[in-house]
Design a protein around this motif. Structure first.
Motif, short mmCIF file in Angstrom:
data_model
loop_
_atom_site.label_atom_id
_atom_site.label_comp_id
_atom_site.label_asym_id
_atom_site.label_seq_id
_atom_site.Cartn_x
_atom_site.Cartn_y
_atom_site.Cartn_z
N VAL A 91 0.83 -1.15 -0.15
CA VAL A 91 -0.23 0.03 0.00
C VAL A 91 0.92 1.31 0.00
CG1 VAL A 91 -1.81 1.22 1.20
CG2 VAL A 91 -1.82 -1.12 1.26
N ILE A 92 0.50 2.25 -1.00
CA ILE A 92 1.29 3.35 -1.25
C ILE A 92 0.49 4.57 -0.69
CG2 ILE A 92 2.80 4.83 -2.66
CD1 ILE A 92 3.18 2.21 -4.49
N ASN A 93 0.95 5.23 0.30
CA ASN A 93 0.22 6.41 0.66
C ASN A 93 0.88 7.62 0.20
OD1 ASN A 93 -2.16 5.61 2.29
ND2 ASN A 93 -0.57 4.59 3.37
N TYR A 94 0.29 8.70 -0.37
CA TYR A 94 1.21 9.71 -1.17
C TYR A 94 1.12 11.18 -0.27
CZ TYR A 94 0.49 6.65 -5.17
OH TYR A 94 0.43 5.61 -6.03
N ASP A 95 2.17 11.66 -0.06
CA ASP A 95 2.13 12.98 0.50
C ASP A 95 1.10 13.99 0.13
OD1 ASP A 95 3.58 13.44 -1.84
OD2 ASP A 95 5.10 14.60 -0.67
N SER A 96 0.75 13.82 -0.94
CA SER A 96 -0.20 14.82 -1.71
C SER A 96 -1.55 14.36 -1.45
CB SER A 96 0.29 14.92 -3.16
OG SER A 96 0.11 13.67 -3.99
N TYR A 135 8.91 14.61 -4.14
CA TYR A 135 8.08 13.57 -3.82
C TYR A 135 8.30 12.73 -2.76
CZ TYR A 135 5.71 8.95 -4.59
OH TYR A 135 5.09 8.04 -4.32
N GLU A 136 7.34 12.38 -1.98
CA GLU A 136 7.28 11.43 -0.64
C GLU A 136 6.25 10.66 -0.54
OE1 GLU A 136 9.70 12.63 2.71
OE2 GLU A 136 7.83 12.13 3.80
N SER A 137 6.46 9.38 -0.01
CA SER A 137 5.30 8.46 0.13
C SER A 137 5.80 7.47 1.12
CB SER A 137 4.85 7.69 -1.22
OG SER A 137 5.87 6.55 -1.65
N THR A 138 4.67 7.13 1.89
CA THR A 138 4.77 6.15 2.84
C THR A 138 4.19 4.70 2.31
OG1 THR A 138 4.61 7.58 4.80
CG2 THR A 138 4.20 5.31 5.33
N VAL A 139 5.07 3.55 2.33
CA VAL A 139 4.79 2.46 1.83
C VAL A 139 4.78 1.39 2.83
CG1 VAL A 139 5.50 0.80 0.18
CG2 VAL A 139 6.02 3.02 -0.08
N THR A 140 3.69 0.50 3.00
CA THR A 140 3.66 -0.75 3.78
C THR A 140 3.66 -1.93 3.21
OG1 THR A 140 1.18 -0.50 3.79
CG2 THR A 140 2.23 0.73 5.49
N LEU A 141 4.50 -2.89 3.41
CA LEU A 141 4.65 -4.23 2.91
C LEU A 141 4.03 -5.49 3.87
CD1 LEU A 141 8.30 -3.88 1.65
CD2 LEU A 141 6.27 -3.51 0.40
N GLU A 142 3.05 -6.23 3.17
CA GLU A 142 2.78 -7.33 3.92
C GLU A 142 2.79 -8.58 3.08
OE1 GLU A 142 -1.67 -8.98 5.63
OE2 GLU A 142 -1.37 -7.01 5.01
N ARG A 143 3.64 -9.52 3.63
CA ARG A 143 3.91 -10.72 2.95
C ARG A 143 2.87 -11.74 2.52
NH1 ARG A 143 6.96 -15.61 3.56
NH2 ARG A 143 8.24 -16.19 2.08
N GLU A 144 2.81 -12.24 1.60
CA GLU A 144 1.52 -13.36 1.03
C GLU A 144 2.69 -14.40 1.39
OE1 GLU A 144 -1.22 -12.83 0.08
OE2 GLU A 144 -1.51 -10.82 -0.53
N ASP A 145 2.24 -15.06 2.71
CA ASP A 145 3.10 -16.25 3.20
C ASP A 145 2.75 -17.58 2.03
OD1 ASP A 145 4.45 -14.88 4.97
OD2 ASP A 145 2.92 -15.30 6.60
N ASP A 146 1.68 -17.82 1.94
CA ASP A 146 1.40 -19.10 1.39
C ASP A 146 1.95 -19.04 -0.03
OD1 ASP A 146 -0.10 -20.06 3.46
OD2 ASP A 146 -2.22 -19.56 2.82
N TYR A 147 1.96 -18.02 -0.81
CA TYR A 147 2.02 -17.88 -2.15
C TYR A 147 3.76 -18.09 -2.12
CZ TYR A 147 2.68 -15.90 -6.86
OH TYR A 147 3.05 -15.62 -8.28
N SER A 148 4.32 -17.28 -1.14
CA SER A 148 5.69 -17.12 -1.15
C SER A 148 6.39 -18.35 -0.88
CB SER A 148 6.22 -15.75 -0.36
OG SER A 148 5.49 -14.52 -0.65
N ASP A 149 5.98 -18.97 0.32
CA ASP A 149 6.80 -20.25 0.87
C ASP A 149 6.54 -21.49 0.23
OD1 ASP A 149 8.03 -18.58 2.81
OD2 ASP A 149 6.14 -18.71 4.21
N ARG A 150 5.75 -21.65 -1.02
CA ARG A 150 5.66 -22.66 -1.66
C ARG A 150 6.97 -23.08 -2.35
NH1 ARG A 150 5.34 -22.97 -6.82
NH2 ARG A 150 4.56 -25.00 -6.75
N GLY A 151 7.79 -22.09 -2.56
CA GLY A 151 8.98 -22.62 -3.08
C GLY A 151 8.98 -22.55 -4.73
#
Length: 258
Positions: free
Chosen positions: A55-60, A137-153
């Motif tokens: 999720v990207i939240n813009y300073d504007s 320009y500046e933004s605040t970015v949050t990252l949330e991992r998709e564990d099931d998708y990522s950990d399947r290898g």
């Protein structure tokens, strides 16, 4: 993370289903935009390789949803829209701090780039908050991992095959060999040659580099170039997905096994 084009991307599986991927064309440069080639793992709360709901939240004002691929090498690619991706490198400190650099490659009436820095911290395993800064320009970015998708290898044996994508009236076909070599072409005349590398088979993320040459059409010269990027394999859809750039333009492939 420095997007100029806004598009909604839903949190879903497959991870790229709601990102508006299309044949973006290729670039004119012969060098890729890369930072340091390794990232230091944290001893407490790690940020493992894989796919991240972003999720990207813009300073504007306003916000966007996106997807981020993160490799064990520290390389990342964030996609808001097919003609708008950020590619760069993150480094991790022992205190859970994150620093890095990135270049946003986007299209308005022509291809443009904007480079900047990234800083922030890991909040918990698989979750981080970042600030992306570029001139004006500046933004605040949050990252949330998709564990099931990522950990399947993922392994080369699993992804080696031929994949096809049709978008904007053009069909692109890519073949991945058992050794990771990548070849392909599209109906405009482009020829692709490169390599797919899996840094860690425990995680569903791979690195890709390829050269596009002999591209036809009015934008053929723009589509010739050397690209690097990241991607993943979706077994539910039998799809290979990757995003990349040559530092001047963006490219995306969402191909189904033929």
């Amino acid at each position: 993370m420095y997007p100029r084009i806004k598009a909604s991307a839903l949190k879903s599986s497959p991870i790229l289903a709601a990102v508006l991927l299309a044949a973006c064309g290729g670039g004119g440069g012969d060098s890729s935009s890369e930072g340091p080639t390794s990232a230091k793992a944290n001893s407490s709360a790690d940020l493992p390789p894989g796919a991240y709901y972003t999720v990207i939240n813009y300073d504007s004002g306003g916000s966007d949803e996106a997807v981020t691929f993160l490799s064990s090498s520290g390389k990342f690619v964030t996609a808001v829209d097919s003609p708008d991706i950020t590619i760069g490198t993150l480094k991790f400190g022992s205190d859970n701090s994150i620093t890095g650099t990135g270049t946003d490659v986007f299209y308005t009436t022509s291809w443009e780039t904007s480079s900047g820095s990234v800083s922030g911290s890991i909040q918990a395993k698989g979750n981080a908050t970042l600030t992306a800064t570029a001139p004006g320009y500046e933004s605040t970015v949050t990252l949330e991992r998709e564990d099931d998708y990522s950990d399947r290898g993922v392994t080369l044996a699993e992804v080696s095959d031929t994949y096809s994508m049709t978008a904007s009236g053009s069909t692109t076909t890519i073949t991945i060999a058992a050794d990771g070599s990548l070849t392909g072409s599209d109906t405009s005349g482009c020829v692709y040659n490169g390599q797919l590398t899996i840094p860690d088979t425990d995680y569903n993320v791979f690195e890709v580099s390829f050269k596009a040459s002999n591209c036809g059409g009015s934008d053929g010269e723009l589509r010739n170039g050397q690209y690097s990027g990241l991607g993943a394999y979706d077994p539910e859809k039998d799809e290979v997905q990757f995003l990349g750039s040559d530092g001047e333009v963006a490219a995306a492939f969402l191909g189904t096994r033929t």
